[in-house]
Design an enzyme around this catalytic site. Structure first.
Site, mmCIF file in Angstrom:
data_model
loop_
_atom_site.group_PDB
_atom_site.id
_atom_site.type_symbol
_atom_site.label_atom_id
_atom_site.label_comp_id
_atom_site.label_asym_id
_atom_site.label_seq_id
_atom_site.Cartn_x
_atom_site.Cartn_y
_atom_site.Cartn_z
ATOM 1 N N ARG A 209 0.856 -1.185 0.000
ATOM 2 C CA ARG A 209 0.000 0.000 0.000
ATOM 3 C C ARG A 209 0.895 1.238 0.000
ATOM 4 O O ARG A 209 1.966 1.242 0.611
ATOM 5 C CB ARG A 209 -0.895 0.031 1.245
ATOM 6 C CG ARG A 209 -2.041 -0.960 1.229
ATOM 7 C CD ARG A 209 -3.113 -0.591 0.210
ATOM 8 N NE ARG A 209 -4.237 -1.507 0.243
ATOM 9 C CZ ARG A 209 -4.388 -2.569 -0.559
ATOM 10 N NH1 ARG A 209 -3.476 -2.846 -1.476
ATOM 11 N NH2 ARG A 209 -5.460 -3.333 -0.453
ATOM 12 N N HIS A 257 -1.118 0.130 -9.748
ATOM 13 C CA HIS A 257 -1.766 -0.811 -8.819
ATOM 14 C C HIS A 257 -2.292 -2.051 -9.557
ATOM 15 O O HIS A 257 -3.473 -2.372 -9.499
ATOM 16 C CB HIS A 257 -2.898 -0.105 -8.050
ATOM 17 C CG HIS A 257 -3.249 -0.789 -6.769
ATOM 18 N ND1 HIS A 257 -3.573 -0.113 -5.614
ATOM 19 C CD2 HIS A 257 -3.325 -2.107 -6.428
ATOM 20 C CE1 HIS A 257 -3.847 -0.972 -4.644
ATOM 21 N NE2 HIS A 257 -3.694 -2.200 -5.125
HETATM 22 P P1 NAP Z 1 -1.594 -12.050 4.586
HETATM 23 O O1 NAP Z 1 -1.719 -13.451 4.103
HETATM 24 O O2 NAP Z 1 -2.511 -11.597 5.675
HETATM 25 O O3 NAP Z 1 -0.071 -11.855 5.054
HETATM 26 C C1 NAP Z 1 0.344 -10.728 5.749
HETATM 27 C C2 NAP Z 1 1.768 -10.946 6.260
HETATM 28 O O4 NAP Z 1 2.231 -9.736 6.851
HETATM 29 C C3 NAP Z 1 1.847 -12.037 7.335
HETATM 30 O O5 NAP Z 1 3.008 -12.805 7.165
HETATM 31 C C4 NAP Z 1 1.949 -11.216 8.632
HETATM 32 O O6 NAP Z 1 2.657 -11.875 9.683
HETATM 33 C C5 NAP Z 1 2.735 -10.015 8.157
HETATM 34 N N1 NAP Z 1 2.537 -8.866 9.047
HETATM 35 C C6 NAP Z 1 1.404 -8.168 9.279
HETATM 36 N N2 NAP Z 1 1.607 -7.199 10.198
HETATM 37 C C7 NAP Z 1 2.897 -7.297 10.559
HETATM 38 C C8 NAP Z 1 3.722 -6.596 11.468
HETATM 39 N N3 NAP Z 1 3.236 -5.583 12.227
HETATM 40 N N4 NAP Z 1 4.997 -6.990 11.601
HETATM 41 C C9 NAP Z 1 5.489 -8.016 10.883
HETATM 42 N N5 NAP Z 1 4.771 -8.723 9.980
HETATM 43 C C10 NAP Z 1 3.489 -8.364 9.823
HETATM 44 O O7 NAP Z 1 -1.780 -11.022 3.394
HETATM 45 P P2 NAP Z 1 -1.537 -11.270 1.828
HETATM 46 O O8 NAP Z 1 -2.698 -11.981 1.223
HETATM 47 O O9 NAP Z 1 -0.188 -11.842 1.656
HETATM 48 O O10 NAP Z 1 -1.587 -9.747 1.284
HETATM 49 C C11 NAP Z 1 -0.677 -8.786 1.758
HETATM 50 C C12 NAP Z 1 -1.021 -7.407 1.257
HETATM 51 O O11 NAP Z 1 -0.692 -7.270 -0.131
HETATM 52 C C13 NAP Z 1 -2.473 -6.995 1.302
HETATM 53 O O12 NAP Z 1 -2.874 -6.638 2.606
HETATM 54 C C14 NAP Z 1 -2.521 -5.829 0.345
HETATM 55 O O13 NAP Z 1 -2.228 -4.625 1.032
HETATM 56 C C15 NAP Z 1 -1.380 -6.131 -0.631
HETATM 57 N N6 NAP Z 1 -1.879 -6.439 -1.995
HETATM 58 C C16 NAP Z 1 -1.520 -5.619 -3.019
HETATM 59 C C17 NAP Z 1 -1.938 -5.930 -4.308
HETATM 60 C C18 NAP Z 1 -1.500 -5.108 -5.483
HETATM 61 O O14 NAP Z 1 -1.989 -5.326 -6.587
HETATM 62 N N7 NAP Z 1 -0.570 -4.206 -5.335
HETATM 63 C C19 NAP Z 1 -2.736 -7.053 -4.531
HETATM 64 C C20 NAP Z 1 -3.080 -7.845 -3.458
HETATM 65 C C21 NAP Z 1 -2.647 -7.535 -2.180
HETATM 66 P P3 NAP Z 1 2.031 -13.176 10.403
HETATM 67 O O15 NAP Z 1 1.995 -14.237 9.331
HETATM 68 O O16 NAP Z 1 3.002 -13.532 11.464
HETATM 69 O O17 NAP Z 1 0.678 -12.801 10.885
HETATM 70 C C1 GLV Z 2 -5.297 -5.190 -3.899
HETATM 71 O O1 GLV Z 2 -4.630 -4.241 -3.696
HETATM 72 C C2 GLV Z 2 -5.711 -6.114 -2.900
HETATM 73 O O2 GLV Z 2 -5.548 -5.823 -1.698
HETATM 74 O O3 GLV Z 2 -6.231 -7.179 -3.268
#
Ligand code: NAP
Ligand code: GLV
Length: 294
Positions: A209, A257
């Site tokens: 983000r 994005h």
């Molecule tokens: P997820 O499965 O919830 O994974 C989040 C990871 O971040 C987990 O490993 C978590 O640790 C870690 N984390 C969260 N807070 C933390 C902190 N304070 N300190 C250290 N580690 C922390 O999420 P995801 O599905 O991988 O998605 C991640 C993010 O990608 C989304 O929230 C979104 O913002 C972004 N995204 C962007 C796009 C784009 O097109 N640019 C698309 C999709 C998603 P734990 O495992 O220990 O809980």
């Molecule tokens: C996109 O940014 C998502 O969070 O899926």
């Protein structure tokens, strides 16, 4: 949804509708909805977010119905993130950015290759998407490190966790990939203090983000040479305003994005199967922990 859940009645929420004049619903499927769509609702039994990140929903706090908020769980985003990250890391490692610059000046010169052992890739966030990125980059033999909230054990990845593990993680990282959820703890964490700890000549890839990044700090560190380049897919203000200095910094590469788009077929299938499970009283994956913020 009409095809996959033929028994469901579908209502589209329209701008201007409020709780008082909108159709009742058992489930809401949303992406960055206005608060009026959800505030005060007692009819919905779950809110499905059409993306992985729920920051735009959780900012409504207690105005959200007290029902499960469900994020997309990969749904085809993992492989897209892996493609995006691999493309950006390889572009820097193989110096394609420098060769692009040379080609613009009709310059033919072989550059010294980087040493892979010193080209470590650090992934902030080892969740659904971070792990998929790690898995993809392992095929190219990069040293991979990862940082998460709770300690992980991921084969082939040197893992760090929590605030105590952050400094060591950063100091050994040449390419930093941010794929963290945006929460009160992670907001602004890509600022001068943390980015300065990266190895000299580091690269930043932000696919999480825009609010993770302190934008003026990145510009200053690029100007000083500590950061050699950045690939940014997300911004504080999207679309990135035309006058934004990032557009004029050649060492910053910008995409709108698109690192991992929501794929409709996969996402609808996933949500429909979760609705089906909830209707049968079964547990589902991807329910957001509101206190944690992701
Ligand atoms: P997820 O499965 O919830 O994974 C989040 C990871 O971040 C987990 O490993 C978590 O640790 C870690 N984390 C969260 N807070 C933390 C902190 N304070 N300190 C250290 N580690 C922390 O999420 P995801 O599905 O991988 O998605 C991640 C993010 O990608 C989304 O929230 C979104 O913002 C972004 N995204 C962007 C796009 C784009 O097109 N640019 C698309 C999709 C998603 P734990 O495992 O220990 O809980
Ligand atoms: C996109 O940014 C998502 O969070 O899926």
């Amino acid at each position: 949804f009409a095809e996959i859940l033929p028994e469901a009645q579908l209502h589209f929420w329209k701008e201007g509708e409020t709780l008082a004049n909108s159709e009742p619903a058992d489930y809401a499927v949303v992406w960055r909805p206005p608060m009026a769509m959800l505030q005060g609702r007692t009819d919905v039994r779950a809110v499905f977010n059409l993306g992985a990140g729920v920051d735009a929903l959780l900012k409504f706090g207690d105005a959200l119905p007290q029902v499960p908020i469900v994020r997309l769980d990969d749904a085809g985003m993992g492989v897209q993130m892996a493609e995006f990250a691999a493309h950006a890391v390889l572009r820097y490692y193989r110096r394609f950015d420098d060769y692009e610059e040379q080609a613009r000046n009709a310059q033919w010169q072989v550059l010294k290759p980087y040493d892979k052992e010193n080209f470590s890739v650090g992934i902030l966030g080892l969740g659904v998407l971070g792990r998929r990125i790690a898995q993809a980059l392992q095929h190219f033999d990069f040293p991979i490190r990862g940082w998460s909230h709770t300690m992980k054990d991921v084969p082939g990845v040197t893992c760090f966790a929590g605030k105590d593990g952050l400094e060591e993680f950063l100091r050994g990282t040449r390419v930093l990939i941010c794929v963290l959820p945006l929460t009160s703890e992670t907001s602004n964490m890509l600022g001068r203090t943390n980015l300065s700890k990266l190895m000299e000549g580091a690269y930043l890839i932000n696919v999480a983000r825009g609010a993770h990044l302190a934008e003026p700090d990145l510009l200053a560190l690029i100007k000083s040479g500590h950061i050699a380049g950045a690939t940014l897919d997300v911004f504080r203000n999207e679309p990135l305003p035309k006058q934004h200095p990032f557009w004029h910094e050649p060492r910053i590469r910008i995409t709108p994005h698109i690192a991992a788009l929501t794929l409709y077929n996969e996402s609808i299938r996933q949500i429909a199967s979760k609705i089906d499970a909830l209707e049968r009283g079964q547990p589902i994956h991807g329910v957001v922990d509101r206190a944690r913020g992701y």
